[in-house]
Design an enzyme around this catalytic site. Structure first.
Site, PDB file in Angstrom:
ATOM      1  N   GLY A 151      47.007  39.602  36.085  1.00  0.00           N
ATOM      2  CA  GLY A 151      45.634  38.993  36.041  1.00  0.00           C
ATOM      3  C   GLY A 151      45.865  37.661  35.408  1.00  0.00           C
ATOM      4  O   GLY A 151      44.906  36.984  36.397  1.00  0.00           O
ATOM      5  N   ASP A 152      46.473  37.142  34.805  1.00  0.00           N
ATOM      6  CA  ASP A 152      46.478  35.797  34.337  1.00  0.00           C
ATOM      7  C   ASP A 152      47.141  34.853  35.665  1.00  0.00           C
ATOM      8  O   ASP A 152      46.679  33.703  35.707  1.00  0.00           O
ATOM      9  CB  ASP A 152      47.137  35.484  33.238  1.00  0.00           C
ATOM     10  CG  ASP A 152      46.272  36.445  31.752  1.00  0.00           C
ATOM     11  OD1 ASP A 152      45.344  36.486  31.830  1.00  0.00           O
ATOM     12  OD2 ASP A 152      47.355  36.757  30.912  1.00  0.00           O
TER      13      ASP A 152
END
Length: 308
Positions: free
Chosen positions: A256-257
């Protein structure tokens, strides 16, 4: 374009298990190594690997983990002038990954939590130099809000990844362009805006956030892809679906990052939300093929280069 990332830097204690334990259960596992992590640092590295100039703003302790958490950032050429050392220990994340690649994470904020909005004048030079500001929710929300206000006042763009999910001031959501959220985070964001959408469909949540005044929304859906919402030049609301790229996941930690960092970098280039999200999806999908968070980013970028 210069990207500033104001957020967390953590040392990740990485563990592997066949499956996640049940309450009260003890399991044997593997791993035990410490690596660089933290949502802020992860997103800064992902953005830097696109070739952009990136500044990391945050805090670490005066301990052995302080060097660990900046190792990959230094290698990628991230400007660390605004990473301060404080007396509180460096943040720690215990990351447990089971054999299917799903993860369970416990975060101890440490130095990340040892800041407050009344004493963040030290970040002003970084905000002045940057063209786009990226933030998450692993540092105190009063600091996130204060930084956003200072940045928006200068007419610049804020990208907020509301992760982990915390209740924030509605002003922050209404000035996030885009607001990047997963399914649960999107419902919490809606709640902060006075909307009860816990049982609504994802597309309806995205539309409701836009109707409430959020400039743009990226709602990530894991293997189901993402929803991209924005206001059109004609004044209407547009929400489109972007497919995920099917891959065999080894370790989803940091994916997600990776997505958010590349998304912000491409937006900084002036690319559309659709094209930026597509590039972010490609990169994030490649990272899950490799173990670790930041270490997987390096492998992913090399693989993608080789496929050009």
């Amino acid at each position: 374009m210069t990207i500033a990332v104001f957020g967390s830097l953590n040392a990740d204690l990485n563990l592997t298990v066949a499956r996640h334990p049940q309450p009260g259960e003890t399991l044997l596992g593997g791993g035990g190594g410490v690596s660089a992590g933290g949502k802020g640092a992860n997103q800064a590295l992902a953005a830097a690997l696109t070739g952009h100039q990136v500044m990391m703003i945050g805090q670490v302790g005066k301990d052995a983990n302080a060097q660990v958490v900046v190792e990959f950032l230094q290698k990628a050429g991230v400007d660390l002038s605004f990473v301060r050392q404080v007396d509180t220990p460096t943040g720690l994340a215990v990351v447990t990954v089971e054999q299917e690649g799903e993860n369970f994470i416990i975060v101890v904020p440490g130095a990340n939590g040892a800041m407050n909005s009344g004493e963040i004048e030290w970040i002003n030079p970084a905000l002045h130099q940057a063209d786009i500001l990226v933030m998450q929710a692993e540092i105190p929300q009063d600091c996130i809000l204060e930084a956003a206000k200072r940045f928006v006042e200068s007419g610049k763009r804020v990208v907020l990844n509301l992760a982990p999910a915390i209740a924030v001031n509605p002003w922050l959501l209404l000035h996030s362009n885009p607001l990047v959220v997963n399914e649960s985070e999107s419902r919490l964001a809606a709640s902060c805006l006075g909307l009860n959408l816990n049982n609504a469909e994802d597309i309806d949540v995205a539309k409701a956030l836009l109707e409430a005044g959020v400039p743009s929304v990226v709602l990530t859906l894991g293997s189901q892809g993402s929803l991209l919402g924005e206001h059109t030049s004609e004044g209407s609301i547009s929400v489109s679906h972007l497919d995920a790229i099917p891959v065999q996941s080894v370790d989803a930690v940091g994916a997600g990052d990776a997505f958010t960092g590349v998304l912000a970098a491409k937006l900084a280039e002036g690319q559309s939300l659709q094209d930026s999200a597509l590039a972010a999806t490609r990169f994030a999908s490649e990272t899950v093929k490799y173990p670790g968070a930041q270490s997987s980013y390096w492998q992913a970028v090399e693989t993608l280069k080789g496929n050009r």
